[in-house]
Enzyme design. Sequence first.
Site, PDB file in Angstrom:
ATOM      1  N   GLY A 199      27.444  87.585  -7.931  1.00  0.00           N
ATOM      2  CA  GLY A 199      28.325  86.626  -7.271  1.00  0.00           C
ATOM      3  C   GLY A 199      29.791  86.985  -7.343  1.00  0.00           C
ATOM      4  O   GLY A 199      30.634  86.301  -6.768  1.00  0.00           O
ATOM      5  N   GLU A 232      27.093  79.959 -12.385  1.00  0.00           N
ATOM      6  CA  GLU A 232      26.199  79.203 -11.513  1.00  0.00           C
ATOM      7  C   GLU A 232      26.740  79.053 -10.095  1.00  0.00           C
ATOM      8  O   GLU A 232      26.008  79.250  -9.119  1.00  0.00           O
ATOM      9  CB  GLU A 232      25.936  77.824 -12.122  1.00  0.00           C
ATOM     10  CG  GLU A 232      25.003  76.981 -11.281  1.00  0.00           C
ATOM     11  CD  GLU A 232      24.956  75.531 -11.727  1.00  0.00           C
ATOM     12  OE1 GLU A 232      23.960  74.877 -11.413  1.00  0.00           O
ATOM     13  OE2 GLU A 232      25.920  75.067 -12.369  1.00  0.00           O
ATOM     14  N   ILE A 244      24.446  88.827 -19.271  1.00  0.00           N
ATOM     15  CA  ILE A 244      23.982  90.138 -19.749  1.00  0.00           C
ATOM     16  C   ILE A 244      24.153  90.314 -21.255  1.00  0.00           C
ATOM     17  O   ILE A 244      23.562  91.212 -21.848  1.00  0.00           O
ATOM     18  CB  ILE A 244      24.656  91.308 -18.996  1.00  0.00           C
ATOM     19  CG1 ILE A 244      26.165  91.325 -19.226  1.00  0.00           C
ATOM     20  CG2 ILE A 244      24.300  91.260 -17.521  1.00  0.00           C
ATOM     21  CD1 ILE A 244      26.864  92.570 -18.693  1.00  0.00           C
ATOM     22  N   ALA A 269      27.397  95.691 -11.880  1.00  0.00           N
ATOM     23  CA  ALA A 269      28.771  95.360 -11.516  1.00  0.00           C
ATOM     24  C   ALA A 269      29.344  94.248 -12.387  1.00  0.00           C
ATOM     25  O   ALA A 269      30.528  93.929 -12.274  1.00  0.00           O
ATOM     26  CB  ALA A 269      28.838  94.943 -10.039  1.00  0.00           C
ATOM     27  N   LYS A 318      40.572 102.931 -14.445  1.00  0.00           N
ATOM     28  CA  LYS A 318      41.236 102.619 -15.715  1.00  0.00           C
ATOM     29  C   LYS A 318      40.479 103.162 -16.920  1.00  0.00           C
ATOM     30  O   LYS A 318      40.990 103.205 -18.022  1.00  0.00           O
ATOM     31  CB  LYS A 318      41.443 101.117 -15.844  1.00  0.00           C
ATOM     32  CG  LYS A 318      42.454 100.572 -14.851  1.00  0.00           C
ATOM     33  CD  LYS A 318      42.506  99.061 -14.908  1.00  0.00           C
ATOM     34  CE  LYS A 318      43.426  98.502 -13.859  1.00  0.00           C
ATOM     35  NZ  LYS A 318      42.922  98.681 -12.499  1.00  0.00           N
TER      36      LYS A 318
END
Length: 178
Positions: free
Chosen positions: A27, A53, A79, A100, A146
């Site tokens: 998301g 959510e 995660i 991601a 980075k």
Amino acid sequence: SREEIHLNQGEIARYLHQKRVLVTGAGGSVGSEMIRQMCRFHPQAVALLEMNELNLYRMEMECRQRFAYLNTVNYLVDIRHKEALDRAFMEFTPQVVFHAAAYKHVPIQECYPWEAVYNNVIGTRNLVEASLQGGVERFVLVSTDKAVRPTNVMGATKRVAEMLVEGRNGNYLTRFMA
């Protein structure tokens, strides 16, 4: 100092077409765009894995509207929580993982460095382990410039995540890349 990567559309199609693909951070800005782009390669199913959510709901609704033909499965999973992550992997059995999910805002991570370590490093380690246990074919970590010469917490945690991922190549069926 890294060279620009040019994507080979044919190769991408070969490893996404009719595959079960899991996207972490589904998301977020990066994960959601990856899903939009990969849908044209017609994966068999896509798992949207997200800890927020509202972001998960929004991406689910977008997939239903724009990609009605696509079989999507949603997982409201952090995660950092290995057991919940393992359950999602066992249920969905992904063949390809795009990772991601990460804390990416430098100023916030400078204030909360341990949260960045827990999410970007420990979360990545959990995903690598779940991918190995689940027999994932390809694992792609979405990283950042980075991480090349890190000068902040975010860059350092993303560099460690790259090392965790790339260090698993060689002795496993899963192909890891960043």
